[in-house]
Design a protein around this motif. Structure first.
Motif, PDB file in Angstrom:
ATOM      1  N   UNK A 209       1.107  -1.316   0.138  1.00 15.04           N
ATOM      2  CA  UNK A 209      -0.132  -0.437  -0.290  1.00 15.04           C
ATOM      3  C   UNK A 209       0.951   1.264  -0.368  1.00 15.04           C
ATOM      4  N   UNK A 210       1.703   1.372   0.894  1.00 17.02           N
ATOM      5  CA  UNK A 210       2.931   2.091   0.350  1.00 17.02           C
ATOM      6  C   UNK A 210       3.229   2.570  -0.580  1.00 17.02           C
ATOM      7  N   UNK A 211       3.611   1.752  -1.093  1.00 15.42           N
ATOM      8  CA  UNK A 211       4.136   2.036  -2.968  1.00 15.42           C
ATOM      9  C   UNK A 211       3.007   2.127  -3.587  1.00 15.42           C
ATOM     10  N   UNK A 212       2.084   1.863  -3.812  1.00 19.26           N
ATOM     11  CA  UNK A 212       0.468   2.163  -4.046  1.00 19.26           C
ATOM     12  C   UNK A 212       0.181   3.637  -3.793  1.00 19.26           C
ATOM     13  N   UNK A 213       0.153   3.724  -2.410  1.00 21.16           N
ATOM     14  CA  UNK A 213      -0.366   4.998  -2.567  1.00 21.16           C
ATOM     15  C   UNK A 213       0.384   6.206  -3.155  1.00 21.16           C
ATOM     16  N   UNK A 214       2.086   5.715  -3.276  1.00 25.99           N
ATOM     17  CA  UNK A 214       2.493   6.579  -3.886  1.00 25.99           C
ATOM     18  C   UNK A 214       2.978   6.995  -5.266  1.00 25.99           C
ATOM     19  N   UNK A 215       2.817   6.075  -5.943  1.00 21.02           N
ATOM     20  CA  UNK A 215       1.887   5.744  -7.305  1.00 21.02           C
ATOM     21  C   UNK A 215       0.678   5.907  -7.738  1.00 21.02           C
ATOM     22  N   UNK A 216      -0.961   5.981  -6.954  1.00 18.33           N
ATOM     23  CA  UNK A 216      -1.691   6.645  -7.547  1.00 18.33           C
ATOM     24  C   UNK A 216      -1.320   7.917  -6.944  1.00 18.33           C
ATOM     25  N   UNK A 217      -1.364   8.715  -6.493  1.00 22.00           N
ATOM     26  CA  UNK A 217      -0.876  10.581  -6.265  1.00 22.00           C
ATOM     27  C   UNK A 217      -0.534  11.504  -7.070  1.00 22.00           C
ATOM     28  N   UNK A 218       0.780  10.427  -7.942  1.00 21.19           N
ATOM     29  CA  UNK A 218       1.654  11.054  -8.489  1.00 21.19           C
ATOM     30  C   UNK A 218       1.027  10.787  -9.693  1.00 21.19           C
ATOM     31  N   UNK A 219       0.454   9.559 -10.020  1.00 23.01           N
ATOM     32  CA  UNK A 219      -0.383   9.350 -10.943  1.00 23.01           C
ATOM     33  C   UNK A 219      -1.672  10.832 -11.427  1.00 23.01           C
ATOM     34  N   UNK A 220      -2.791  10.211 -10.532  1.00 24.83           N
ATOM     35  CA  UNK A 220      -3.643  11.313 -10.611  1.00 24.83           C
ATOM     36  C   UNK A 220      -3.013  12.692 -11.106  1.00 24.83           C
ATOM     37  N   UNK A 221      -2.044  12.980 -10.621  1.00 23.05           N
ATOM     38  CA  UNK A 221      -1.267  14.848 -10.971  1.00 23.05           C
ATOM     39  C   UNK A 221      -0.779  14.661 -12.385  1.00 23.05           C
ATOM     40  N   UNK A 222      -0.679  13.212 -12.498  1.00 22.59           N
ATOM     41  CA  UNK A 222      -0.136  13.562 -13.984  1.00 22.59           C
ATOM     42  C   UNK A 222      -1.468  13.670 -15.127  1.00 22.59           C
ATOM     43  N   UNK A 223      -2.272  12.763 -14.437  1.00 22.29           N
ATOM     44  CA  UNK A 223      -3.290  12.642 -15.478  1.00 22.29           C
ATOM     45  C   UNK A 223      -4.184  14.541 -15.144  1.00 22.29           C
ATOM     46  N   UNK A 224      -3.876  15.163 -14.491  1.00 24.16           N
ATOM     47  CA  UNK A 224      -4.658  16.536 -13.790  1.00 24.16           C
ATOM     48  C   UNK A 224      -3.993  17.541 -15.022  1.00 24.16           C
ATOM     49  N   UNK A 225      -2.946  16.734 -15.469  1.00 28.76           N
ATOM     50  CA  UNK A 225      -2.083  17.947 -16.253  1.00 28.76           C
ATOM     51  C   UNK A 225      -2.589  17.863 -17.313  1.00 28.76           C
ATOM     52  N   UNK A 226      -2.441  16.627 -17.183  1.00 30.14           N
ATOM     53  CA  UNK A 226      -2.661  15.855 -18.479  1.00 30.14           C
ATOM     54  C   UNK A 226      -3.936  16.813 -19.682  1.00 30.14           C
ATOM     55  N   UNK A 227      -4.638  15.974 -18.854  1.00 26.25           N
ATOM     56  CA  UNK A 227      -6.411  16.518 -19.551  1.00 26.25           C
ATOM     57  C   UNK A 227      -6.883  17.795 -19.091  1.00 26.25           C
ATOM     58  N   UNK A 228      -6.153  18.574 -18.593  1.00 27.30           N
ATOM     59  CA  UNK A 228      -6.845  19.722 -18.269  1.00 27.30           C
ATOM     60  C   UNK A 228      -6.178  20.784 -19.616  1.00 27.30           C
ATOM     61  N   UNK A 229      -5.149  20.662 -20.155  1.00 29.37           N
ATOM     62  CA  UNK A 229      -4.005  21.356 -20.402  1.00 29.37           C
ATOM     63  C   UNK A 229      -3.673  20.864 -21.805  1.00 29.37           C
ATOM     64  N   UNK A 230      -5.359  20.045 -22.552  1.00 24.84           N
ATOM     65  CA  UNK A 230      -5.072  19.233 -23.778  1.00 24.84           C
ATOM     66  C   UNK A 230      -6.414  20.404 -23.991  1.00 24.84           C
ATOM     67  N   UNK A 231      -6.503  21.175 -25.404  1.00 31.70           N
ATOM     68  CA  UNK A 231      -7.017  22.195 -26.058  1.00 31.70           C
ATOM     69  C   UNK A 231      -8.471  22.588 -26.039  1.00 31.70           C
ATOM     70  N   UNK A 232      -8.502  20.922 -26.343  1.00 36.71           N
ATOM     71  CA  UNK A 232     -10.251  20.826 -26.405  1.00 36.71           C
ATOM     72  C   UNK A 232     -10.926  20.520 -25.285  1.00 36.71           C
ATOM     73  N   UNK A 330     -14.429   9.903 -21.954  1.00 29.62           N
ATOM     74  CA  UNK A 330     -14.549  10.819 -22.847  1.00 29.62           C
ATOM     75  C   UNK A 330     -13.272  11.972 -22.621  1.00 29.62           C
ATOM     76  N   UNK A 331     -12.874  12.207 -20.993  1.00 33.48           N
ATOM     77  CA  UNK A 331     -11.596  13.263 -21.742  1.00 33.48           C
ATOM     78  C   UNK A 331     -10.340  12.627 -21.784  1.00 33.48           C
ATOM     79  N   UNK A 332     -10.374  11.128 -22.011  1.00 37.07           N
ATOM     80  CA  UNK A 332      -8.904  10.607 -22.306  1.00 37.07           C
ATOM     81  C   UNK A 332      -8.529  10.359 -22.961  1.00 37.07           C
ATOM     82  N   UNK A 333      -9.504   9.911 -23.979  1.00 41.19           N
ATOM     83  CA  UNK A 333      -9.738   8.784 -25.272  1.00 41.19           C
ATOM     84  C   UNK A 333      -8.952   9.647 -25.958  1.00 41.19           C
ATOM     85  N   UNK A 334      -9.394  11.555 -26.481  1.00 42.85           N
ATOM     86  CA  UNK A 334      -8.516  12.082 -26.948  1.00 42.85           C
ATOM     87  C   UNK A 334      -6.900  12.360 -26.861  1.00 42.85           C
TER      88      UNK A 334
END
Length: 591
Positions: A209-232, A330-334
């Motif tokens: 869980x300790x490793x999984x928790x760090x992975x989850x936090x890191x990936x969610x942050x990456x997805x936040x930037x990726x989905x919200x910075x997409x122009x469409x 729907x946000x992830x697809x593009x």
């Protein structure tokens, strides 16, 4: 937004690589940790540490463990549905996010009390509290409720992850053409997580869980930037504000969610195991506080993603051409395919962290009796195998996740009040007017039955004798148990905007625990009136299992006057009344 001719097309072989790679990594980590510790005998003959990880986890380990185990693959469907349903919007998203962390707040208060009552070096979960405070009848009832909830949660995890993999590889989750594929995904998740939890038990779950928790936090942050910075996906403030709001339906869902999630999670024995695993009460409280914060933030992220998806294509969601619970995709697809792989890795990690916690929770329900009677804890491993097989078979039917949780939540709501009313073990005199009795075992069990009856009566009042999905037409249940699915409809027969919407659902979740708790005290009063002090003893004694345990129940007929009592003196009296450690060990069976 995505156009109609766009679809996910991650190669099936690559998806399998992500799944097996992530799960294999956690399995290898567990094997290495076991060999480094050097106690290989515990693999064949599990010890107390295997079942409890007793007093070994620091606050940050508890925090990351609660966070990782509490977040499953289902979260891509949960708050996203709230966010992509305009009538729920902010109240719904905030409600789901904070309600999901609310059980941690309750455990910060209840945990030390339950742990003290059972014994810091004797218990494993809240099922042990049911046995120590009430007796075998309530113990068996709480075990059944707990196993039912954890089983449903496991089914939801297998279903969610399987559907995600089917979606991202371009397979339909509506027909039967992908059923074999989704079933194989569930089988792989079950086998891989069971392999390392069966090897090292609860310590393995907390370790990963300790490793999984760090992975989850890191990936969610990456997805936040990726989905919200997409122009469409860009939105103006006016567009976003017009698509969201604070509506009464959302507040109704918020109230429902707080009661539903709190009731259910208090029967999640995997979470209760962390109470005993914490090094101290401080570590437990600080850990749960940290985990609750992370849970709220991640749930809010997915809720806001649902809002953005809805605001970008309101007409499609309002006409149900697009479904609210799939709005995140729907946000992830593009996004480039790389992000699809990242999402698969995230959700696999989420599912693994939840499932391994549930597997350990299921193994814990027999722990008290196995250890006390010097039986092999390997029986708990077999129990988990049986539940895994059943959950995989059930997941193949691909029930909608939220209705599944609602069934389990409502069942738990029928019994949560009577169980924890057991913290009152002295009669309370209320200003000399009447006496609130310390609940008896028979009274508590009758209260649980009253809660179940209340659900059935609600179904009769609302004229529900068949549970049918209003969108797909799938029949969940027929007869008097149909109302447990809470498939209410509006007065004109139309479905609500979501599974959690509607005053009827909110009222049901308010009334059921109130009735069951009140009935617990009423029936306890009647039990004592008819049976005298004998009523305070265990109602059911199982030969050989309970020999010598006639002092399990300590619902003492000592009257505490709430008007005259000095709180400090009460605390002192409670300490004086506490049994010596040796007695507690006899009562709960310290290994």
């Amino acid at each position: 937004m995505a156009t109609d001719n766009e679809e996910f097309n991650v190669p099936v072989s690559d998806a399998w690589g992500v799944l097996l790679g992530i799960l294999g990594f956690f399995a290898v980590m567990t094997v290495v940790s076991v060999f480094l510790k050097g106690d290989l005998r515990a693999i064949l003959r599990p010890t107390d540490t295997f079942l409890s990880a007793r007093s070994s986890a620091s606050w940050y380990s508890i925090g990351l463990s609660y966070f990782a185990s509490g977040m499953g693959a289902w979260i891509v469907y949960g708050t996203t549905e709230m966010g992509a349903t305009r009538s729920l919007s902010w109240w719904g998203v905030i409600g789901y996010s904070t309600a999901s962390s609310f059980p941690a707040m309750l455990l910060m208060f209840l945990g030390p009390k339950i742990k003290k009552r059972v014994g810091a070096d004797a218990g494993y979960t809240a099922t042990d509290f049911a046995l120590a405070r009430y007796g075998r009848l309530m113990h068996l009832h709480v075990v059944c409720i707990s196993c039912f909830y954890m089983y449903i949660y496991m089914v939801a995890e297998f279903t969610s992850l399987s559907n995600v993999y089917a979606t991202v590889t371009g397979k339909s989750i509506a027909g039967n053409d992908s059923k074999d594929y989704t079933t194989n995904i569930a089988v792989a998740l079950a086998i891989m997580t069971w392999s390392y939890t069966a090897l090292a038990g609860l310590p393995a779950s907390i370790f990963t869980d300790k490793f999984q928790g760090v992975v989850i936090a890191a990936v969610v942050t990456m997805l936040l930037v990726a989905t919200t910075s997409l122009k469409r996906n860009e939105l103006s403030r006016d567009e976003f504000d017009d698509a969201t709001g604070w509506f009464s339906k959302g507040f109704e869902a918020l109230v429902t969610l707080y009661i539903a999630i709190a009731s259910a999670e208090l029967f999640n024995q995997g979470t209760w195991q962390r109470v005993w695993a914490a090094k101290s009460d401080f570590d437990m409280r600080a850990g749960f506080a940290l985990g609750a914060l992370f849970v709220t933030l991640v749930m809010m992220f997915f809720g806001v993603m649902g809002m953005i998806a809805y605001a970008n294509d309101r007409d499609a969601y309002d006409s149900f051409q697009k479904l609210a619970y799939l709005s995140f995709f729907d946000l992830l697809l593009p996004l480039p395919r790389f992000w699809h792989f990242v999402t698969l890795a995230l959700l696999t990690t989420l599912a693994a962290s939840s499932v391994d916690t549930l597997q350990n929770g299921l193994s814990s329900v027999l722990s008290h009796d196995l250890i006390r009677h010097k039986l092999s804890a390997n029986w708990s491993r077999i129990v988990v195998v049986v539940f895994n097989i059943a959950a995989v078979i059930q997941a193949a039917d691909r029930f909608e996740v939220v209705p599944l949780f609602l069934v389990a939540d409502l069942v738990c709501a029928t019994s949560v009040g009577p169980l924890f009313a057991g913290l009152l073990d002295k009669d309370v005199d209320v200003f000399g007017i009447f006496t609130i009795p310390a609940p008896t075992e028979l009274g508590a069990f009758a209260g649980c039955l009253a809660g179940l009856a209340t659900v059935i009566v609600n179904g009769e009042i609302n004229d529900v004798n068949k549970a049918v999905n209003p969108y797909t037409g799938k029949v969940y249940e027929k007869g008097f148990l149909a109302y447990f699915w809470l498939t209410n409809t509006k007065s004109n027969g139309e479905p609500y905007d979501c599974s959690l919407c509607g005053v009827k659902t909110m009222v049901t979740f308010i009334v059921v625990p109130l009735v069951s708790t009140t009935a617990c005290f009423v029936f306890s009063k009647l039990d004592i009136y008819l049976g005298g002090d004998k009523a305070r003893e265990p109602f059911l004694i199982v030969p050989r299992l309970d020999d010598g345990d006639t002092r399990l129940v300590t619902a003492r007929p000592v009257v505490l006057d709430v008007y005259d009592a000095d709180p400090k003196q009460k605390d002192k009296d409670d300490d004086d009344d506490e049994q010596p450690k040796a007695d507690r060990e006899v009562l709960v069976g310290d290994p």
